[in-house]
Design a protein around this motif. Structure first.
Motif, PDB file in Angstrom:
ATOM      1  N   ARG A   1       0.828  -1.209   0.000  1.00 41.05           N
ATOM      2  CA  ARG A   1       0.000   0.000   0.000  1.00 41.05           C
ATOM      3  C   ARG A   1       0.863   1.261   0.000  1.00 41.05           C
ATOM      4  NH1 ARG A   1      -2.788   0.427   4.718  1.00 41.05           N
ATOM      5  NH2 ARG A   1      -1.840  -1.391   5.675  1.00 41.05           N
ATOM      6  N   LEU A   2       1.993   1.204   0.692  1.00 46.06           N
ATOM      7  CA  LEU A   2       2.909   2.340   0.744  1.00 46.06           C
ATOM      8  C   LEU A   2       3.512   2.610  -0.633  1.00 46.06           C
ATOM      9  CD1 LEU A   2       4.013   4.315   2.874  1.00 46.06           C
ATOM     10  CD2 LEU A   2       5.938   2.746   3.179  1.00 46.06           C
ATOM     11  N   ALA A   3       3.877   1.560  -1.351  1.00 35.87           N
ATOM     12  CA  ALA A   3       4.429   1.729  -2.703  1.00 35.87           C
ATOM     13  C   ALA A   3       3.401   2.388  -3.623  1.00 35.87           C
ATOM     14  CB  ALA A   3       4.869   0.378  -3.262  1.00 35.87           C
TER      15      ALA A   3
ATOM     16  N   LYS B   1       2.731  15.987  11.680  1.00 39.31           N
ATOM     17  CA  LYS B   1       2.465  14.857  12.565  1.00 39.31           C
ATOM     18  C   LYS B   1       1.891  13.710  11.751  1.00 39.31           C
ATOM     19  CE  LYS B   1       1.890  17.279  16.911  1.00 39.31           C
ATOM     20  NZ  LYS B   1       1.101  17.377  18.131  1.00 39.31           N
ATOM     21  N   LEU B   2       2.393  12.524  12.051  1.00 40.21           N
ATOM     22  CA  LEU B   2       1.914  11.310  11.401  1.00 40.21           C
ATOM     23  C   LEU B   2       1.285  10.395  12.440  1.00 40.21           C
ATOM     24  CD1 LEU B   2       5.039  10.558   9.170  1.00 40.21           C
ATOM     25  CD2 LEU B   2       2.965  11.820   8.533  1.00 40.21           C
ATOM     26  N   ALA B   3       0.209   9.739  12.055  1.00 40.61           N
ATOM     27  CA  ALA B   3      -0.412   8.714  12.888  1.00 40.61           C
ATOM     28  C   ALA B   3       0.115   7.366  12.397  1.00 40.61           C
ATOM     29  CB  ALA B   3      -1.933   8.775  12.750  1.00 40.61           C
ATOM     30  N   VAL B   4       0.802   6.657  13.285  1.00 40.43           N
ATOM     31  CA  VAL B   4       1.421   5.382  12.919  1.00 40.43           C
ATOM     32  C   VAL B   4       0.747   4.269  13.705  1.00 40.43           C
ATOM     33  CG1 VAL B   4       3.580   4.069  12.868  1.00 40.43           C
ATOM     34  CG2 VAL B   4       3.607   6.525  12.409  1.00 40.43           C
TER      35      VAL B   4
ATOM     36  N   ILE C   1       0.565   4.129   8.096  1.00 41.27           N
ATOM     37  CA  ILE C   1       1.047   5.489   8.379  1.00 41.27           C
ATOM     38  C   ILE C   1       0.134   6.441   7.629  1.00 41.27           C
ATOM     39  CG2 ILE C   1       2.931   7.155   8.141  1.00 41.27           C
ATOM     40  CD1 ILE C   1       4.871   4.760   8.070  1.00 41.27           C
ATOM     41  N   GLU C   2      -0.399   7.420   8.329  1.00 42.46           N
ATOM     42  CA  GLU C   2      -1.250   8.437   7.713  1.00 42.46           C
ATOM     43  C   GLU C   2      -0.889   9.797   8.278  1.00 42.46           C
ATOM     44  OE1 GLU C   2      -5.254   7.396   8.731  1.00 42.46           O
ATOM     45  OE2 GLU C   2      -5.319   5.699   7.331  1.00 42.46           O
ATOM     46  N   ASP C   3      -1.306  10.852   7.580  1.00 38.89           N
ATOM     47  CA  ASP C   3      -1.216  12.189   8.164  1.00 38.89           C
ATOM     48  C   ASP C   3      -2.111  12.195   9.395  1.00 38.89           C
ATOM     49  OD1 ASP C   3       0.504  13.252   6.183  1.00 38.89           O
ATOM     50  OD2 ASP C   3      -1.209  13.601   4.857  1.00 38.89           O
TER      51      ASP C   3
END
Length: 176
Positions: free
Chosen positions: A101-103, A154-157, A169-171
């Motif tokens: 999904r990250l790719a 800030k990122l929500a991991v 990982i999202e904003d």
């Protein structure tokens, strides 16, 4: 004649002993003396640190620590840009599904999906946020630039508690 030679040798020996004593470093009961700079606090990564104080610590059993370990090593690897270490870190710390999904996110956004940016941050920070339903949530704050004009994102991991692998990982939403 022998007495005057003996007195001359004793005088010479005493003189050499006094010279050595005057020029040798002095040891005290407190141990060897160090320059003042080794006992004063020093700047390390923008933080005041005294010699012997831990800069970081952690546990492989902590999902929060693993997120911090990943971001610290990943940012170093991307900043160095000398090898494929960042890919290896992704393989080790991210779930296989999230790597795919990250790719896709990176191809669509033309940016590094772990950092959600095209640049490398100057500082990072990881904090526990919440946990539930088999997941742990951390907030990663990335600092861009230095001084009064520095900006932050800030990122929500999300990590899976069973594997401690990062699974999303999202904003971070406002107030996160």
């Amino acid at each position: 004649m022998k007495l005057s030679v003996r007195r001359g040798l004793l005088a010479a020996t005493a003189t050499v002993g006094l010279i050595l004593a005057a020029t040798a470093p002095q040891a005290t009961a407190a141990g060897p003396q160090h320059p003042a700079s080794t006992t004063s606090t020093e700047q390390a990564g923008g933080q005041r640190v005294a010699p012997g104080d831990p800069v970081r610590d952690g546990s492989p059993d902590s999902a929060v620590d693993r997120v911090a370990d990943f971001y610290g090593a990943y940012i170093d690897a991307v900043s160095d840009g000398t090898d494929n270490l960042s890919d290896g870190l992704r393989s080790h710390y991210l779930t296989a599904d999230f790597q795919q999904r990250l790719a896709a996110w990176e191809q669509a956004n033309h940016a590094d999906g772990v950092l959600r940016a095209q640049d490398v941050p100057t500082h990072w920070e990881v904090r526990y946020h919440d946990s539930g339903a088999g997941h742990l949530f951390t907030t990663v704050t990335l600092t861009w630039g230095t001084g009064p004009n520095a900006t932050h994102t800030k990122l929500a991991v999300q990590s899976d508690l069973s594997t401690k692998l990062i699974s999303d990982i999202e904003d971070a939403p406002a107030g996160y």
